[in-house]
Write a protein that holds these residues in place. Structure first.
Motif, short mmCIF file in Angstrom:
data_model
loop_
_atom_site.label_atom_id
_atom_site.label_comp_id
_atom_site.label_asym_id
_atom_site.label_seq_id
_atom_site.Cartn_x
_atom_site.Cartn_y
_atom_site.Cartn_z
N LEU A 1 5.86 75.93 28.36
CA LEU A 1 4.40 76.06 28.19
C LEU A 1 4.04 76.13 26.71
CD1 LEU A 1 1.62 76.48 29.53
CD2 LEU A 1 2.08 78.95 29.42
N LEU A 2 3.10 75.28 26.31
CA LEU A 2 2.60 75.29 24.94
C LEU A 2 1.24 75.98 24.83
CD1 LEU A 2 3.55 71.61 24.02
CD2 LEU A 2 4.78 73.70 23.42
N LEU A 3 0.41 75.80 25.86
CA LEU A 3 -0.94 76.38 25.85
C LEU A 3 -1.51 76.29 27.25
CD1 LEU A 3 -3.15 77.45 23.80
CD2 LEU A 3 -4.07 75.12 23.83
N LYS A 4 -2.30 77.29 27.64
CA LYS A 4 -3.03 77.18 28.90
C LYS A 4 -4.47 77.63 28.67
CE LYS A 4 -2.14 81.69 31.09
NZ LYS A 4 -1.62 82.34 32.33
N GLN A 5 -5.37 77.04 29.45
CA GLN A 5 -6.78 77.34 29.26
C GLN A 5 -7.54 77.14 30.56
OE1 GLN A 5 -8.28 78.37 26.28
NE2 GLN A 5 -10.05 78.76 27.60
N SER A 6 -8.45 78.07 30.86
CA SER A 6 -9.30 77.94 32.05
C SER A 6 -10.52 77.08 31.73
CB SER A 6 -9.76 79.33 32.52
OG SER A 6 -8.66 80.09 32.96
N ILE A 7 -10.96 76.35 32.75
CA ILE A 7 -12.15 75.50 32.62
C ILE A 7 -13.15 75.94 33.67
CG2 ILE A 7 -13.04 73.15 32.83
CD1 ILE A 7 -10.43 72.11 31.88
N SER A 8 -14.38 76.16 33.26
CA SER A 8 -15.42 76.58 34.20
C SER A 8 -16.01 75.38 34.92
CB SER A 8 -16.52 77.34 33.45
OG SER A 8 -17.09 76.52 32.46
N VAL A 9 -16.99 75.64 35.77
CA VAL A 9 -17.65 74.56 36.52
C VAL A 9 -18.30 73.59 35.54
CG1 VAL A 9 -19.45 74.04 38.20
CG2 VAL A 9 -18.03 76.08 38.49
N PHE B 1 1.32 73.06 15.66
CA PHE B 1 2.33 73.17 16.71
C PHE B 1 3.16 74.43 16.56
CE2 PHE B 1 6.53 72.32 18.51
CZ PHE B 1 6.19 71.90 19.79
N LYS B 2 3.49 74.80 15.32
CA LYS B 2 4.31 75.99 15.07
C LYS B 2 3.48 77.25 14.87
CE LYS B 2 8.18 73.49 12.94
NZ LYS B 2 9.00 73.32 11.70
N GLY B 3 2.17 77.08 14.70
CA GLY B 3 1.31 78.23 14.45
C GLY B 3 0.23 78.35 15.52
N THR B 4 -1.00 78.56 15.08
CA THR B 4 -2.12 78.73 16.01
C THR B 4 -2.56 77.38 16.55
OG1 THR B 4 -2.89 80.68 14.82
CG2 THR B 4 -4.46 79.61 16.29
N LYS B 5 -2.50 77.24 17.84
CA LYS B 5 -2.98 76.01 18.48
C LYS B 5 -4.00 76.37 19.54
CE LYS B 5 1.58 75.82 20.76
NZ LYS B 5 2.31 76.56 19.72
N THR B 6 -4.91 75.46 19.76
CA THR B 6 -6.00 75.73 20.68
C THR B 6 -6.53 74.40 21.20
OG1 THR B 6 -8.14 76.87 20.91
CG2 THR B 6 -7.74 75.72 18.83
N VAL C 1 -18.21 62.52 16.32
CA VAL C 1 -17.10 62.90 15.45
C VAL C 1 -16.48 64.20 15.96
CG1 VAL C 1 -16.41 63.54 13.12
CG2 VAL C 1 -18.16 61.78 13.46
N ALA C 2 -15.14 64.20 16.11
CA ALA C 2 -14.40 65.40 16.52
C ALA C 2 -13.46 65.78 15.39
CB ALA C 2 -13.61 65.13 17.80
N VAL C 3 -13.57 67.02 14.89
CA VAL C 3 -12.79 67.46 13.73
C VAL C 3 -11.57 68.27 14.20
CG1 VAL C 3 -12.82 68.67 11.53
CG2 VAL C 3 -14.91 67.58 12.38
N ALA C 4 -10.39 67.68 14.06
CA ALA C 4 -9.15 68.38 14.37
C ALA C 4 -8.32 68.60 13.11
CB ALA C 4 -8.34 67.59 15.39
N THR C 5 -8.91 68.36 11.94
CA THR C 5 -8.21 68.52 10.67
C THR C 5 -7.91 70.00 10.43
OG1 THR C 5 -9.57 66.68 9.85
CG2 THR C 5 -8.28 67.93 8.23
N VAL C 6 -6.64 70.30 10.23
CA VAL C 6 -6.24 71.69 10.01
C VAL C 6 -6.85 72.21 8.71
CG1 VAL C 6 -4.27 73.24 9.64
CG2 VAL C 6 -4.09 71.36 11.29
N ASN D 1 1.98 68.77 13.15
CA ASN D 1 3.29 69.29 12.79
C ASN D 1 3.87 68.41 11.70
OD1 ASN D 1 5.17 71.43 13.32
ND2 ASN D 1 6.59 69.88 14.12
N THR D 2 4.75 68.97 10.90
CA THR D 2 5.33 68.21 9.79
C THR D 2 6.41 67.24 10.25
OG1 THR D 2 6.85 70.05 9.38
CG2 THR D 2 4.82 70.00 8.09
#
Length: 243
Positions: A208-216, A231-236, A44-49, A156-157
């Motif tokens: 650009l909407l978001l960027k993130q580094s990925i380790s090994v 989308f309009k606020g904090t995204k990760t 289960v992956a929780v993406a519920t705001v 997003n709404t």
């Protein structure tokens, strides 16, 4: 004679206790199940705001040991990540058990094939929860590579543009035109290269909407890159092992 009677009485009590203990052991010790051929594996992956205290139930039985908040993955680690359920039609319930909870309890049913792996993505908001269940095409690489996929559950709404995912190391898009609630197939990805940076952009643009580094990453594992938040606020994003 008196001593003999005492000895017989003691032996009788001992035998009674021995039989009682054996019966109790037989009655209370559960059967250890090692046959998973009729089981499906679920993650289960929780993406519920704004989700903060979610519990998961399957067929009325709680399967989570602790609360899940937005961004949580259950189970979160281990080989063959997931919990087992019987194959067939299963009833799921997601709810916040706090007396003051404002989250709407959410019921849904899914037909699970035995010996298959699934991910249940929970998304939208606590006042209008939704879910999407995906059958995971898990393949263990024969070499030292790993596999990754992208899941777009940004909130997003109103409708928002689809997205591309650009890899700095490859200098190319690795996922393209991914709409909200889309989950891509897994692709081969190097597991032992230096850190890579992934850029989420509006499809066909440099916005650009978001960027993130990925380790090994660990060889032979399957990973999911979950894009979530507002989308309009904090995204990760949450990057986790699917298998």
């Amino acid at each position: 004679m008196k001593d003999l009677k005492i000895l017989i009485a003691v032996l009788g009590v001992a035998c009674t206790l021995f039989v009682s203990c054996n019966k109790m052991d037989r009655d209370t010790i559960g059967v250890f199940n090692t046959d998973f051929n009729n089981k499906a594996t679920v993650q289960v992956a929780v993406a519920t705001v704004n989700a903060t205290r979610n519990y998961i139930y399957v067929d009325g039985k709680q399967v989570t040991g602790s609360t899940l908040a937005s961004g949580s993955i259950f189970p979160s680690s281990g080989v063959g990540v997931g919990f087992n359920v019987d194959g067939g039609l299963r009833s799921f319930l997601v709810r916040d058990t706090a007396p003051t909870a404002t989250q709407v309890p959410y019921n849904f049913a899914e037909n699970m094939n035995a010996a298959s792996h699934y991910t249940v993505f929970l998304y939208d908001t606590i006042s209008a929860p939704k879910q999407k269940t995906v059958k995971d095409n898990v393949v263990i690489p024969a070499d030292t590579s790993c596999r990754i996929r992208f899941a777009n559950f940004i909130y997003n709404t109103v409708a928002v543009p689809n997205v591309d995912v650009f890899s700095f190391n490859r200098n190319a898009n690795i996922f393209t035109n991914v709409a909200i609630t889309d989950v891509t197939e897994f692709i081969a990805y190097p597991s032992r290269l230096p850190v890579d940076t992934l850029y989420i952009r509006e499809t066909g643009t440099q916005t650009l909407l978001l960027k993130q580094s990925i380790s090994v990453l660990t060889p032979k594992r399957n990973y999911t890159f979950l894009y979530r938040g507002s989308f309009k606020g904090t995204k990760t994003f949450t990057f986790y092992a699917t298998y």
